[in-house]
Design a protein around this motif. Structure first.
Motif, PDB file in Angstrom:
ATOM      1  N   ASP A  13      90.457  52.323 -25.336  1.00 27.66           N
ATOM      2  CA  ASP A  13      89.784  53.004 -24.230  1.00 27.66           C
ATOM      3  C   ASP A  13      89.489  51.986 -23.130  1.00 27.66           C
ATOM      4  O   ASP A  13      88.494  51.264 -23.179  1.00 27.66           O
ATOM      5  N   LYS A  14      90.356  51.932 -22.131  1.00 30.60           N
ATOM      6  CA  LYS A  14      90.252  50.927 -21.067  1.00 30.60           C
ATOM      7  C   LYS A  14      88.957  51.055 -20.273  1.00 30.60           C
ATOM      8  O   LYS A  14      88.336  50.060 -19.908  1.00 30.60           O
ATOM      9  N   THR A  15      88.509  52.268 -20.004  1.00 24.87           N
ATOM     10  CA  THR A  15      87.293  52.486 -19.220  1.00 24.87           C
ATOM     11  C   THR A  15      86.071  51.920 -19.914  1.00 24.87           C
ATOM     12  O   THR A  15      85.279  51.199 -19.305  1.00 24.87           O
ATOM     13  N   VAL A  16      85.923  52.213 -21.188  1.00 25.59           N
ATOM     14  CA  VAL A  16      84.790  51.701 -21.957  1.00 25.59           C
ATOM     15  C   VAL A  16      84.865  50.180 -22.056  1.00 25.59           C
ATOM     16  O   VAL A  16      83.859  49.483 -21.884  1.00 25.59           O
ATOM     17  N   LEU A  17      86.044  49.658 -22.311  1.00 18.91           N
ATOM     18  CA  LEU A  17      86.233  48.220 -22.434  1.00 18.91           C
ATOM     19  C   LEU A  17      85.826  47.503 -21.150  1.00 18.91           C
ATOM     20  O   LEU A  17      85.060  46.529 -21.182  1.00 18.91           O
ATOM     21  N   ASP A  18      86.304  47.977 -20.009  1.00 16.42           N
ATOM     22  CA  ASP A  18      85.971  47.346 -18.730  1.00 16.42           C
ATOM     23  C   ASP A  18      84.478  47.437 -18.425  1.00 16.42           C
ATOM     24  O   ASP A  18      83.886  46.489 -17.900  1.00 16.42           O
ATOM     25  N   ARG A  19      83.848  48.544 -18.773  1.00 16.46           N
ATOM     26  CA  ARG A  19      82.407  48.699 -18.540  1.00 16.46           C
ATOM     27  C   ARG A  19      81.615  47.705 -19.376  1.00 16.46           C
ATOM     28  O   ARG A  19      80.730  47.014 -18.878  1.00 16.46           O
ATOM     29  N   ILE A  20      81.947  47.594 -20.655  1.00 20.77           N
ATOM     30  CA  ILE A  20      81.226  46.697 -21.558  1.00 20.77           C
ATOM     31  C   ILE A  20      81.396  45.242 -21.138  1.00 20.77           C
ATOM     32  O   ILE A  20      80.426  44.488 -21.052  1.00 20.77           O
ATOM     33  N   VAL A  21      82.619  44.838 -20.848  1.00 19.53           N
ATOM     34  CA  VAL A  21      82.877  43.451 -20.454  1.00 19.53           C
ATOM     35  C   VAL A  21      82.206  43.142 -19.111  1.00 19.53           C
ATOM     36  O   VAL A  21      81.622  42.071 -18.941  1.00 19.53           O
ATOM     37  N   GLY A  57     112.531  58.883 -45.189  1.00 15.01           N
ATOM     38  CA  GLY A  57     113.186  59.942 -44.440  1.00 15.01           C
ATOM     39  C   GLY A  57     112.289  61.075 -43.987  1.00 15.01           C
ATOM     40  O   GLY A  57     112.579  61.727 -43.008  1.00 15.01           O
ATOM     41  N   ASP A  58     111.215  61.361 -44.683  1.00 18.90           N
ATOM     42  CA  ASP A  58     110.346  62.481 -44.337  1.00 18.90           C
ATOM     43  C   ASP A  58     109.176  61.939 -43.508  1.00 18.90           C
ATOM     44  O   ASP A  58     108.223  61.406 -44.047  1.00 18.90           O
ATOM     45  N   GLU A  59     109.253  62.119 -42.155  1.00 23.03           N
ATOM     46  CA  GLU A  59     108.265  61.510 -41.271  1.00 23.03           C
ATOM     47  C   GLU A  59     107.583  62.525 -40.363  1.00 23.03           C
ATOM     48  O   GLU A  59     108.162  63.532 -39.992  1.00 23.03           O
ATOM     49  N   PHE A  60     106.337  62.224 -40.029  1.00 28.69           N
ATOM     50  CA  PHE A  60     105.645  62.900 -38.943  1.00 28.69           C
ATOM     51  C   PHE A  60     106.073  62.193 -37.661  1.00 28.69           C
ATOM     52  O   PHE A  60     106.622  61.094 -37.708  1.00 28.69           O
ATOM     53  N   PRO A  61     105.784  62.768 -36.501  1.00 29.28           N
ATOM     54  CA  PRO A  61     106.052  62.034 -35.255  1.00 29.28           C
ATOM     55  C   PRO A  61     105.260  60.716 -35.246  1.00 29.28           C
ATOM     56  O   PRO A  61     104.154  60.635 -35.785  1.00 29.28           O
ATOM     57  N   ALA A  62     105.813  59.709 -34.629  1.00 30.93           N
ATOM     58  CA  ALA A  62     105.158  58.394 -34.579  1.00 30.93           C
ATOM     59  C   ALA A  62     103.858  58.484 -33.787  1.00 30.93           C
ATOM     60  O   ALA A  62     103.709  59.307 -32.888  1.00 30.93           O
ATOM     61  N   TRP A  63     102.936  57.624 -34.150  1.00 30.77           N
ATOM     62  CA  TRP A  63     101.636  57.548 -33.484  1.00 30.77           C
ATOM     63  C   TRP A  63     101.735  56.459 -32.420  1.00 30.77           C
ATOM     64  O   TRP A  63     101.968  55.297 -32.720  1.00 30.77           O
ATOM     65  N   ASP A  64     101.607  56.836 -31.140  1.00 33.71           N
ATOM     66  CA  ASP A  64     101.687  55.899 -30.020  1.00 33.71           C
ATOM     67  C   ASP A  64     100.296  55.679 -29.442  1.00 33.71           C
ATOM     68  O   ASP A  64      99.564  56.648 -29.223  1.00 33.71           O
ATOM     69  N   TYR A  65      99.964  54.434 -29.167  1.00 34.39           N
ATOM     70  CA  TYR A  65      98.730  54.151 -28.453  1.00 34.39           C
ATOM     71  C   TYR A  65      98.810  52.767 -27.811  1.00 34.39           C
ATOM     72  O   TYR A  65      99.649  51.955 -28.143  1.00 34.39           O
ATOM     73  N   THR A  66      97.910  52.528 -26.867  1.00 34.87           N
ATOM     74  CA  THR A  66      97.877  51.281 -26.108  1.00 34.87           C
ATOM     75  C   THR A  66      96.588  50.543 -26.442  1.00 34.87           C
ATOM     76  O   THR A  66      95.526  51.154 -26.504  1.00 34.87           O
ATOM     77  N   VAL A  67      96.709  49.228 -26.625  1.00 33.27           N
ATOM     78  CA  VAL A  67      95.542  48.386 -26.879  1.00 33.27           C
ATOM     79  C   VAL A  67      95.353  47.471 -25.673  1.00 33.27           C
ATOM     80  O   VAL A  67      96.280  46.773 -25.256  1.00 33.27           O
ATOM     81  N   TYR A  68      94.137  47.498 -25.115  1.00 36.28           N
ATOM     82  CA  TYR A  68      93.789  46.663 -23.970  1.00 36.28           C
ATOM     83  C   TYR A  68      92.928  45.500 -24.463  1.00 36.28           C
ATOM     84  O   TYR A  68      92.095  45.668 -25.346  1.00 36.28           O
ATOM     85  N   THR A  69      93.128  44.312 -23.875  1.00 37.79           N
ATOM     86  CA  THR A  69      92.414  43.110 -24.294  1.00 37.79           C
ATOM     87  C   THR A  69      91.767  42.444 -23.088  1.00 37.79           C
ATOM     88  O   THR A  69      92.391  42.318 -22.037  1.00 37.79           O
ATOM     89  N   ARG A  70      90.505  42.035 -23.269  1.00 32.74           N
ATOM     90  CA  ARG A  70      89.786  41.262 -22.255  1.00 32.74           C
ATOM     91  C   ARG A  70      89.158  40.060 -22.958  1.00 32.74           C
ATOM     92  O   ARG A  70      88.708  40.152 -24.093  1.00 32.74           O
ATOM     93  N   ARG A  71      89.134  38.920 -22.249  1.00 33.74           N
ATOM     94  CA  ARG A  71      88.549  37.699 -22.806  1.00 33.74           C
ATOM     95  C   ARG A  71      87.496  37.134 -21.858  1.00 33.74           C
ATOM     96  O   ARG A  71      87.685  37.140 -20.642  1.00 33.74           O
TER      97      ARG A  71
END
Length: 110
Positions: A13-21, A57-71
């Motif tokens: 969650d980029k919005t929450v991450l940016d707010r906290i940092v 061989g028996d799969e659900f659709p892949a789970w896609d997500y983005t991870v944001y990093t701040r230092r």
């Protein structure tokens, strides 16, 4: 010898991450400590396969997500760094803390 506290924050969650940092940076600077950052890494796009069973061989659709990093880096001000690391963060934000002791130039080990 001064310490450098390195904080790494990760979230989907980029919005929450940016707010906290941003709030943390303001808090550290208000206390008079030196704060470097936030530094943003390139977002990581993850694609996780999901299987219906253990047989191939028996799969659900892949789970896609983005991870944001701040230092952030807090230089000196050990009390301020300690108070920041003891804060409660939302479950959606992963926090890693690394403390490094800086030695002055020309310092020799005995």
């Amino acid at each position: 010898m001064p310490f450098v506290t390195k904080l790494t924050f990760q979230s989907g969650d980029k919005t929450v991450l940016d707010r906290i940092v941003g709030d943390l940076k303001q808090h550290v600077e208000k206390k008079g400590a030196e704060c470097r950052g936030p530094h943003a890494d390139q977002p990581k796009r993850l694609n996780i396969p999901q299987y219906r069973s253990l047989s191939p061989g028996d799969e659900f659709p892949a789970w896609d997500y983005t991870v944001y990093t701040r230092r952030l880096e807090i230089h000196g001000a050990d009390e301020v760094a300690r108070s920041v690391t003891q804060r409660a963060f939302p479950d959606s934000v992963h926090v890693e803390v690394e403390v490094e002791q800086k030695k002055p130039l020309g310092h020799r080990r005995n």
